[in-house]
Design a protein around this motif. Structure first.
Motif, PDB file in Angstrom:
ATOM      1  N   LEU B  27       0.824  -1.208   0.000  1.00  0.00           N
ATOM      2  CA  LEU B  27       0.000   0.000   0.000  1.00  0.00           C
ATOM      3  C   LEU B  27       0.855   1.254   0.000  1.00  0.00           C
ATOM      4  CD1 LEU B  27      -2.819  -0.962   2.495  1.00  0.00           C
ATOM      5  CD2 LEU B  27      -3.071  -0.425   0.081  1.00  0.00           C
ATOM      6  N   ALA B  86      -6.335   5.375   7.725  1.00  0.00           N
ATOM      7  CA  ALA B  86      -6.726   4.759   6.454  1.00  0.00           C
ATOM      8  C   ALA B  86      -7.472   3.453   6.713  1.00  0.00           C
ATOM      9  CB  ALA B  86      -5.488   4.506   5.600  1.00  0.00           C
ATOM     10  N   ASP B  87      -6.993   2.693   7.694  1.00  0.00           N
ATOM     11  CA  ASP B  87      -7.661   1.432   8.028  1.00  0.00           C
ATOM     12  C   ASP B  87      -9.018   1.673   8.666  1.00  0.00           C
ATOM     13  OD1 ASP B  87      -5.913  -0.413   7.064  1.00  0.00           O
ATOM     14  OD2 ASP B  87      -4.695  -0.465   8.876  1.00  0.00           O
ATOM     15  N   ARG B  88      -9.118   2.770   9.404  1.00  0.00           N
ATOM     16  CA  ARG B  88     -10.386   3.058  10.063  1.00  0.00           C
ATOM     17  C   ARG B  88     -11.433   3.451   9.030  1.00  0.00           C
ATOM     18  NH1 ARG B  88     -13.333   7.171  12.237  1.00  0.00           N
ATOM     19  NH2 ARG B  88     -14.377   6.661  14.193  1.00  0.00           N
ATOM     20  N   GLU B  89     -11.010   4.230   8.039  1.00  0.00           N
ATOM     21  CA  GLU B  89     -11.979   4.730   7.060  1.00  0.00           C
ATOM     22  C   GLU B  89     -12.595   3.612   6.237  1.00  0.00           C
ATOM     23  OE1 GLU B  89      -9.779   7.701   5.009  1.00  0.00           O
ATOM     24  OE2 GLU B  89     -10.001   9.110   6.676  1.00  0.00           O
ATOM     25  N   ASP B  90     -11.826   2.589   5.915  1.00  0.00           N
ATOM     26  CA  ASP B  90     -12.424   1.529   5.085  1.00  0.00           C
ATOM     27  C   ASP B  90     -12.894   0.333   5.919  1.00  0.00           C
ATOM     28  OD1 ASP B  90     -10.215   0.036   5.653  1.00  0.00           O
ATOM     29  OD2 ASP B  90      -9.209   0.407   3.772  1.00  0.00           O
ATOM     30  N   GLY B  91     -12.875   0.463   7.232  1.00  0.00           N
ATOM     31  CA  GLY B  91     -13.433  -0.594   8.070  1.00  0.00           C
ATOM     32  C   GLY B  91     -12.442  -1.696   8.423  1.00  0.00           C
ATOM     33  N   SER B  92     -11.227  -1.634   7.887  1.00  0.00           N
ATOM     34  CA  SER B  92     -10.256  -2.697   8.199  1.00  0.00           C
ATOM     35  C   SER B  92      -9.876  -2.698   9.670  1.00  0.00           C
ATOM     36  CB  SER B  92      -8.966  -2.510   7.391  1.00  0.00           C
ATOM     37  OG  SER B  92      -9.239  -2.407   6.037  1.00  0.00           O
ATOM     38  N   ASP B  94     -11.598  -2.264  12.324  1.00  0.00           N
ATOM     39  CA  ASP B  94     -12.485  -3.095  13.147  1.00  0.00           C
ATOM     40  C   ASP B  94     -12.025  -4.542  13.125  1.00  0.00           C
ATOM     41  OD1 ASP B  94     -14.110  -1.040  13.857  1.00  0.00           O
ATOM     42  OD2 ASP B  94     -15.581  -1.386  12.269  1.00  0.00           O
ATOM     43  N   LEU B  95     -11.685  -5.007  11.929  1.00  0.00           N
ATOM     44  CA  LEU B  95     -11.303  -6.416  11.806  1.00  0.00           C
ATOM     45  C   LEU B  95      -9.942  -6.664  12.439  1.00  0.00           C
ATOM     46  CD1 LEU B  95     -12.578  -7.295   8.242  1.00  0.00           C
ATOM     47  CD2 LEU B  95     -13.796  -7.156  10.381  1.00  0.00           C
ATOM     48  N   LEU B  96      -9.038  -5.679  12.338  1.00  0.00           N
ATOM     49  CA  LEU B  96      -7.734  -5.834  12.985  1.00  0.00           C
ATOM     50  C   LEU B  96      -7.922  -5.906  14.499  1.00  0.00           C
ATOM     51  CD1 LEU B  96      -5.440  -3.352  10.996  1.00  0.00           C
ATOM     52  CD2 LEU B  96      -5.763  -5.781  10.644  1.00  0.00           C
ATOM     53  N   VAL B  97      -8.833  -5.057  15.031  1.00  0.00           N
ATOM     54  CA  VAL B  97      -9.086  -5.065  16.476  1.00  0.00           C
ATOM     55  C   VAL B  97      -9.744  -6.383  16.891  1.00  0.00           C
ATOM     56  CG1 VAL B  97     -10.418  -3.969  18.314  1.00  0.00           C
ATOM     57  CG2 VAL B  97      -9.203  -2.555  16.675  1.00  0.00           C
ATOM     58  N   THR B 236     -12.713   2.414  19.613  1.00  0.00           N
ATOM     59  CA  THR B 236     -13.659   2.042  18.559  1.00  0.00           C
ATOM     60  C   THR B 236     -15.037   2.579  18.901  1.00  0.00           C
ATOM     61  OG1 THR B 236     -13.988  -0.042  19.689  1.00  0.00           O
ATOM     62  CG2 THR B 236     -12.496  -0.062  17.827  1.00  0.00           C
ATOM     63  N   ASP B 237     -15.748   2.997  17.873  1.00  0.00           N
ATOM     64  CA  ASP B 237     -17.118   3.488  18.118  1.00  0.00           C
ATOM     65  C   ASP B 237     -18.044   2.981  17.017  1.00  0.00           C
ATOM     66  OD1 ASP B 237     -15.979   4.892  16.119  1.00  0.00           O
ATOM     67  OD2 ASP B 237     -16.519   6.869  16.894  1.00  0.00           O
TER      68      ASP B 237
END
Lengths: 202, 237
Positions: B27, B86-92, B94-97, B236-237
Motif C-alpha cells: 500500500l 486509512a484502516d479506520r476509514e475503510d473498516g479494516s 475493526d477487523l484488525l481489532v 472504537t465506536d
C-alpha cells in the motif's frame, strides 16, 4: 455451539440506544434483526462482536471448539464498510484477509466464483461498482472459516440476482452448522431464520 | 501434542503478521501510499537550509547532523496520521481489532509500525547520505548520521503510533499527533544528534549516546505498540 446474549444494553455517546435484548442462537440458526432507523441494530452487532462495550448484560459463546473461545475469535464482522483497500486488487485483498484471519476455507478463486466475480480478481478494488465491492466483501466471509457471521445490512447495493445468490450462501453456511446475526431492512432469503424486532417491545 | 499445537499457533501467527506487513508495504508503494511524500519533504527542507543559512561551508558542516535529524524527524511525523486512519476509514481497523483474540493487538500494531517504517521512513535514511553532501558534511559524519537515523527513527514511528491511535477518530489529527508526540521524541533527537557529533568532534563520545539511542528504540518498540493497542481497543465506536 451456542451464542447467548443476556439482557444486553448498548449505548452511543453516553445515551442508551437499546436495553434488555436477549436471545440464544443454536448451531445452524440465523437471527434477522429488524427495526426502524436509529433503533440500534448496528450498535447491537458491534456490541456482540465486542467492538463496543456492552452497557449492561453480556454476550458469550458456549460449547464451541477450542479454536473459537470467544465471540470475537469466532465471528466474521461485515460492517457498512467493506474493509478492502482500493489500491490493491480484489485477489490481493482477499488473500490478505485469508492469511491474516487464518482458518482457510475456500480458495480466493472459489470464493470469487461463489459471489459471481470470477474473472475480475485482478482489478484494483477501487475500480469496482458498489454492488461488486459488496460482493467482494462477501467473498471475504468465505475465504476463512468462522462459525458466526455478524452482518450489517449485507445486501446494501446488491442487485436481485446477487441477493438471491447471497441468500443461498447464507443458507448453506447455516446448514453447515454456522450461525448468522444479520441487521437488515430487506428480506435476506435465509431459510428458517428467526426474527428479532427491535424498537417495538421497548 | 500441546507443544506441537503451540508451534502451529506460532507459525500461523507469524504468517498472519507477514501478510499484514506485505500488505502495508504494498500500500505504501502503490499510488497514494505516500512513500515518496516524506522523502520529497525531507529533500525540500535540506535543500532550503543552505539558502537560508548562507554559503558558510564550515557553519553548514557544523549544523549538518542536527539539520538532517530535525528534517528527518518532521518528515517522519508527516505520514503518521494515516497509520491507522486509512484502516479506520475503510473498516479494516475493526477487523484488525477483532483479531485481538487470535494474535495480540499490540503485535499487530508493532507489525504495522515496522511496515510503516520500512515503507515511509527507510527511504529517508537511504536519502540522508546524499542530502548530507548538501550540508558539506565529512564522510564520517555522513555515515554516523545515517547510522543514527537508521537506529533512531524506528523509535519515532513506535511512539508516533501511540499518538496516531489516540487521534485516529479525529478528521485532522495530523497536527495533534505531532504535538502529542514531539515532547516524547526529544530524547531520541538529543541522543541521535549527540552521537552524530561524537563521530566527528573528537573529545565527544560516539558509542555511549549511540547505545542509549538503541536502548530508547527498543524500549519504545514495546511501550509504543502496547499504548497504541490500548488506545485502539477503547477508541472504537
Amino acid at each position: 455451539m451456542r451464542l447467548i446474549a443476556e439482557n444486553l444494553g448498548g449505548e452511543r455517546g453516553g445515551e442508551t440506544v437499546f436495553s434488555g435484548i436477549g436471545f440464544a442462537l443454536e448451531k445452524g440458526q440465523a437471527l434477522i434483526v429488524t427495526g426502524p432507523n436509529g433503533v440500534g441494530k448496528s450498535t447491537l452487532l458491534r456490541v456482540i462482536a465486542g467492538l463496543l462495550p456492552a452497557a449492561e448484560g453480556r454476550v458469550r459463546i458456549e460449547g464451541g471448539p477450542e479454536d473459537f473461545p470467544s465471540v470475537a475469535s469466532a465471528c466474521h464482522y461485515l460492517g457498512h464498510q467493506n474493509a478492502m483497500k482500493q489500491a490493491l486488487s480484489v485477489t490481493e485483498n482477499l488473500r490478505f484477509w485469508r492469511d491474516f484471519s487464518g482458518e482457510v476455507a475456500l480458495s480466493v478463486e472459489e470464493a470469487l466464483e461463489t459471489v459471481g466475480l470470477d474473472g475480475i480478481g485482478h482489478l484494483p478494488f477501487g475500480y469496482l461498482s458498489t454492488g461488486q465491492r459488496r460482493r467482494a466483501a462477501i467473498a471475504k466471509l468465505l475465504v476463512s472459516r468462522r462459525p458466526l457471521w455478524l452482518l450489517d445490512e449485507p445486501t446494501a447495493g446488491l442487485d436481485k440476482a446477487s441477493e438471491g445468490r447471497f441468500g443461498g450462501v447464507m443458507t448453506k453456511h447455516c446448514r453447515d452448522g454456522g450461525m448468522i446475526v444479520a441487521a437488515t431492512h430487506l428480506p435476506l432469503g435465509i431459510e428458517g431464520a428467526r426474527e428479532l424486532r427491535m424498537g417495538e417491545a421497548v | 501434542m500441546s507443544g506441537r499445537t503451540e508451534g502451529g499457533v506460532q507459525a500461523r501467527a507469524s504468517q498472519n503478521m507477514l501478510a499484514l506487513f506485505l500488505r502495508d508495504i504494498r500500500l505504501s508503494i502503490r499510488a497514494g501510499g505516500g512513500a515518496l511524500t516524506g522523502v520529497i519533504f525531507f529533500l525540500a527542507v535540506i535543500v532550503t537550509i543552505p539558502f537560508g543559512v548562507g554559503p558558510d561551508l564550515n557553519l553548514l558542516a557544523r549544523i549538518g547532523p542536527a539539520i538532517l535529524w530535525i528534517s528527518a524527524l518532521l518528515a517522519c511525523l508527516l505520514g503518521l496520521d494515516r497509520l491507522f486512519q486509512a484502516d479506520r476509514e475503510d473498516g479494516s481497523l475493526d477487523l484488525l481489532v477483532l483479531g485481538n483474540d487470535r494474535h495480540m493487538l499490540a503485535l499487530t500494531v508493532l507489525v504495522k509500525c515496522l511496515a510503516h517504517w520500512a515503507g515511509s521512513v527507510l527511504p529517508l535514511v537511504v536519502a540522508a547520505p546524499l542530502l548530507g553532501l548538501f550540508m558539506n558534511m565529512a564522510p564520517v559524519g555522513i555515515g554516523a548520521t545515517a547510522l543514527t537515523l537508521l537506529v533512531g527513527t524506528p523509535a519515532i514511528t513506535f511512539i508516533g503510533a501511540a499518538g496516531a491511535a489516540v487521534a485516529v477518530a479525529l478528521p485532522r489529527g495530523g497536527l495533534l499527533i505531532s504535538v502529542l508526540v514531539l515532547p516524547l521524541i526529544i530524547p531520541v533527537l538529543i541522543f541521535g544528534v549527540s552521537a552524530s557529533y561524537g563521530a566527528v568532534a573528537d573529545p565527544d563520545p560516539f558509542l555511549q549516546p549511540f547505545l542509549i539511542l538503541a536502548a530508547l528504540t527498543l524500549f519504545l518498540a514495546v511501550l509504543g505498540p502496547v499504548a497504541a493497542a490500548l488506545a485502539l481497543r477503547h477508541g472504537t465506536d
